[in-house]
Design a protein around this motif. Structure first.
Motif, mmCIF file in Angstrom:
data_model
loop_
_atom_site.group_PDB
_atom_site.id
_atom_site.type_symbol
_atom_site.label_atom_id
_atom_site.label_comp_id
_atom_site.label_asym_id
_atom_site.label_seq_id
_atom_site.Cartn_x
_atom_site.Cartn_y
_atom_site.Cartn_z
ATOM 1 N N VAL B 171 12.275 41.548 77.864
ATOM 2 C CA VAL B 171 12.831 42.537 76.940
ATOM 3 C C VAL B 171 13.359 43.753 77.700
ATOM 4 N N SER B 174 16.504 43.151 79.549
ATOM 5 C CA SER B 174 17.613 42.959 78.615
ATOM 6 C C SER B 174 18.109 44.297 78.091
ATOM 7 N N ILE B 175 17.185 45.260 77.911
ATOM 8 C CA ILE B 175 17.616 46.611 77.519
ATOM 9 C C ILE B 175 18.545 47.163 78.596
ATOM 10 N N SER B 177 20.574 45.671 80.278
ATOM 11 C CA SER B 177 21.891 45.034 80.292
ATOM 12 C C SER B 177 22.805 45.589 79.209
ATOM 13 N N TYR B 178 22.339 46.566 78.428
ATOM 14 C CA TYR B 178 23.159 47.091 77.329
ATOM 15 C C TYR B 178 24.198 48.136 77.700
ATOM 16 N N GLU B 184 25.259 44.119 82.624
ATOM 17 C CA GLU B 184 24.883 42.776 83.062
ATOM 18 C C GLU B 184 24.625 42.750 84.571
ATOM 19 N N GLN B 334 10.029 50.885 72.065
ATOM 20 C CA GLN B 334 10.220 49.568 71.449
ATOM 21 C C GLN B 334 10.563 49.718 69.968
ATOM 22 N N VAL B 337 14.123 50.624 69.851
ATOM 23 C CA VAL B 337 14.928 49.461 70.217
ATOM 24 C C VAL B 337 15.008 48.472 69.061
ATOM 25 N N SER B 338 13.987 48.470 68.207
ATOM 26 C CA SER B 338 13.993 47.522 67.093
ATOM 27 C C SER B 338 15.021 47.905 66.020
ATOM 28 N N TYR B 339 15.637 49.076 66.141
ATOM 29 C CA TYR B 339 16.755 49.416 65.243
ATOM 30 C C TYR B 339 18.072 49.052 65.903
ATOM 31 N N SER B 340 18.194 49.406 67.186
ATOM 32 C CA SER B 340 19.424 49.114 67.923
ATOM 33 C C SER B 340 19.109 49.240 69.405
ATOM 34 N N ALA B 341 19.372 48.164 70.148
ATOM 35 C CA ALA B 341 19.029 48.186 71.572
ATOM 36 C C ALA B 341 19.908 49.158 72.334
ATOM 37 N N ARG B 406 22.380 46.842 57.255
ATOM 38 C CA ARG B 406 22.466 45.398 57.046
ATOM 39 C C ARG B 406 21.967 44.992 55.659
ATOM 40 N N HIS B 407 21.152 45.848 55.024
ATOM 41 C CA HIS B 407 20.702 45.541 53.666
ATOM 42 C C HIS B 407 21.839 45.719 52.678
ATOM 43 N N GLN B 414 28.962 45.836 63.981
ATOM 44 C CA GLN B 414 27.789 46.249 64.746
ATOM 45 C C GLN B 414 27.796 47.741 65.039
#
Lengths: 170, 480
Positions: B171, B174-175, B177-178, B184, B334, B337-341, B406-407, B414
């Motif tokens: 995880v 991967s953060i 890589s944003y 990357e 975290q 990040v769970s809203y937007s990385a 998204r709801h 995005q």
């Protein structure tokens, strides 16, 4: 040889004279290039040319093993093999948010009217066509190219990302 | 005292040259001439001995770092940084090595302690406005030290090669890589490949045991050196804190007091109100430091004896644990990040670090240095900032869960989901609040207090939410 203090004959003094500052500046630039150049080479050194990771092309069994309408989760390869009337698809199970492995597809429930899979790390929810239904995932799950190997088994290439409409007819 | 037949020998004299100093003057000159002691000044202001001023947070963090270095070196004798052996050597340390569990436990708890203490130390320095000129750059160094401490912890928890290790690093990298364009590349550089495997383990090991300790050590040394060069610890001008040493200054026999430091420019003497506010470092500060070290060692050992460092099952790359949680100090991140990385993992932390570093350059007022929250007004403001941030953050999270982008618009692009999420709104809310406060109270210090209090309370609140209110699939759960 010229005597200090006396102008040399036949030479334009002003054009040939280097200032002390210019000489020092050139020297320092040369020193920096000579030290930073090799240092920068180390950055390239840190990127490996050969990595010992899992294969990006592998066979996942015979087409008959996957009944129509199934979504089979292959744990080792981190992907789903989907088989519907249109054909075979390989759907990545690597969450597009932060690369956790998403869970298996579960049937529709009260909240979601279609079959869906959840990522355990940050709660992204994906549909079978890869769409993000909910959560922080920024884009849909990838589809990998599926082809038929000469021996009649399905071949998946994880480096070949294909569109959602790509399906292998067998 | 040692007998003369030892201290009188040529060998002993060649090492120590002098006897133990007997007068304050001799002690002060020993402080300057002794290699180890010369890191400390010969005399210190009474203010920096006040426990209620510094709470000794920085020194405790330093002692914990020392314990981490020592226990870390010892652990290295048994740890093998290979995917086949790493977990095995953790098990050996737990069950087969004498004092192995104690050392590993101490290393773990000291690391957690250091993360907490460095943060609390930063809070103390902010609250007493100790970042003001000439200490601006030392504050910047401190923020960097906080970052290096967190990076040390991050590289450290891959090494056991258990489930937490594997998925937290999956995880975390991967953060990384944003960030656009270079993301990357950074990820490949960190992992030495594309997945968390042998290459990543070795890289994180080398970072953890060689590169980062060297960086940390260097920054800490500069940090301490700057304290000396910037005139010692900050203190309030004017009112002298009551003397609490109970000792009087005893001059040496037949000598006038004329201690000079070989320092040009700002030195601890510059800015001192009067010599009588200063006391000899030996024994006043030195003795306190020895006691403090004893306390830190005792507490760490107590924790190491009675609480075992967790070790999850062997890393399984096919199956993340559910929920996959980072250590507590990263759970606020975290949650973001769970809203937007991109926003929660890159933009908000990046702006936060920049914002923290720029505080001393924004607030250049002179009022209230060395006083907690500057004034009664500042104290009230800090309290209100905390009281406002908690419900505001909770409201944002609730709204996100009910009417998140998204709801309402399942097919929203995005970029919209990135912008309209609690992390961005929280950041904007806090920044706006701070600007309004700065304008209305006509004080940049007050703006900084508002900003910092909101940041600390939001940070802690998000950490608590991530720790206690998040369950399987990162869904909201009640802890009871």
């Amino acid at each position: 040889m010229r005597t200090p203090g006396l102008p040399s004959e036949g030479l334009d003094e002003k054009r040939l004279r280097l200032s002390r500052r210019f000489l020092l500046g050139t020297g320092w630039c040369g020193f920096l290039i000579a030290t930073l150049g090799p240092a920068l080479a180390n950055v390239r050194y840190l990127f490996p040319n050969v990595v010992y990771e899992g294969p990006t092309r592998f066979k996942v069994g015979r087409p008959e093993e996957y009944p129509v309408g199934s979504a089979t989760f292959l744990e080792e390869q981190r992907l789903f093999v989907l088989h519907d009337p249109e054909g075979f698809r390989a759907l990545s199970a690597v969450c597009t948010h932060l690369r956790c492995t998403v869970g298996q597809f579960v049937p529709p429930d009260a909240q979601w009217k279609e079959s869906h899979a959840r990522c355990p790390c940050h709660g992204s929810i994906f549909a079978k066509d890869g769409r993000v239904l909910q959560g922080p995932a920024p884009r849909p799950l990838d589809f990998y190219r599926v082809s038929l190997a000469p021996d009649g088994r399905l071949l998946v290439e994880t480096v070949a990302i294909v569109g959602r409409d790509y399906a292998l007819k067998v | 005292m040692l007998p003369v037949w030892i201290t009188g020998t040529r060998i002993w004299r060649s090492v120590f040259r002098h006897d133990l100093p007997e007068t304050d003057l001799d002690r002060m000159s020993t402080m300057v001439t002794n290699f180890f002691l010369h890191l400390l000044p010969a005399k210190v202001n009474r203010n920096c001995l006040r426990l209620t001023y510094t709470w000794a947070l920085g020194m405790v963090a330093l002692f914990l770092m020392g314990l981490l270095f020592v226990s870390g070196f010892l652990l290295m004798f048994f740890y093998i940084p290979s995917t086949g052996w790493a977990y095995q050597s953790m098990k050996d340390l737990q069950f087969a090595v004498s004092f192995g569990p104690l050392l590993r436990n101490m290393h773990r708890w000291a690391a957690h302690g250091m993360v907490a203490l460095v943060f609390l130390h930063m809070c103390r320095v902010f609250c007493t406005a100790s970042y003001r000129a000439p200490r601006e750059f030392n504050w910047v160094l401190g923020v960097l030290l906080w970052g290096v401490t967190l990076f040390m912890s991050f590289t450290g928890y891959l090494l056991p090669w258990d489930q937490l290790a594997f998925w937290a690093i999956t995880v975390g990298t991967s953060i990384a890589s944003y960030p656009p364009w270079i993301g990357e590349t950074i990820r490949v550089l960190m992992l030495g490949g594309h997945t968390v495997g042998q290459g990543a383990l070795l890289r994180f090991y080398v970072l953890h045991v060689a590169v980062l300790p060297a960086v940390l050590g260097l920054l800490v040394v500069i940090h301490f050196w700057r304290i000396r060069k910037d005139g010692g610890l900050s203190r309030a001008t004017g009112a002298t804190p009551p003397p609490d040493t109970g000792r009087t200054f005893t001059p040496g026999p037949l000598k006038t007091y004329a201690l000079m430091e070989m320092v040009k420019g700002t030195s601890p003497m510059v800015g001192a109100q009067a010599p009588e506010e200063e006391v000899p470092t030996w024994p006043n500060l030195l003795f306190r430091l020895v006691v403090l070290f004893g306390v830190v060692l005792a507490v760490t050992m107590f924790l190491g004896v009675y609480f075992n460092a967790p070790l999850e099952e062997l890393a399984n790359f096919t199956h993340p644990p559910n929920p996959a949680k980072a250590p507590w100090y990263f759970l606020g991140l975290q949650e973001l990040v769970s809203y937007s990385a991109l926003i929660g993992g890159v933009v908000v932390p990046g702006l936060l670090i920049l914002g923290l570093m720029s505080i001393p350059y924004a607030d250049q007022e002179a009022e209230g240095e060395g006083l907690w929250f500057t004034s009664t007004r500042g104290k009230r403001l800090a309290l209100w900032s905390v009281l406002a941030t908690v419900p505001f953050t909770a409201l944002l999270i609730f709204l996100n869960a009910r009417v998140g982008v998204r709801h309402v618009f399942p097919n929203a692009p995005q970029i919209l989901a990135d912008i309209l999420n609690p992390a961005t709104l929280l950041l904007v809310g806090i920044a706006a609040f701070s600007i309004v406060i700065g304008r209305r109270m006509a004080s940049r210090r007050m703006a900084a207090i508002a900003l910092f209090s909101c940041f600390v309370s939001a940070y802690i609140l998000l950490m608590l939410i991530g720790t206690f209110f998040r369950g399987p699939n990162w869904a909201w759960v009640w802890p009871w």
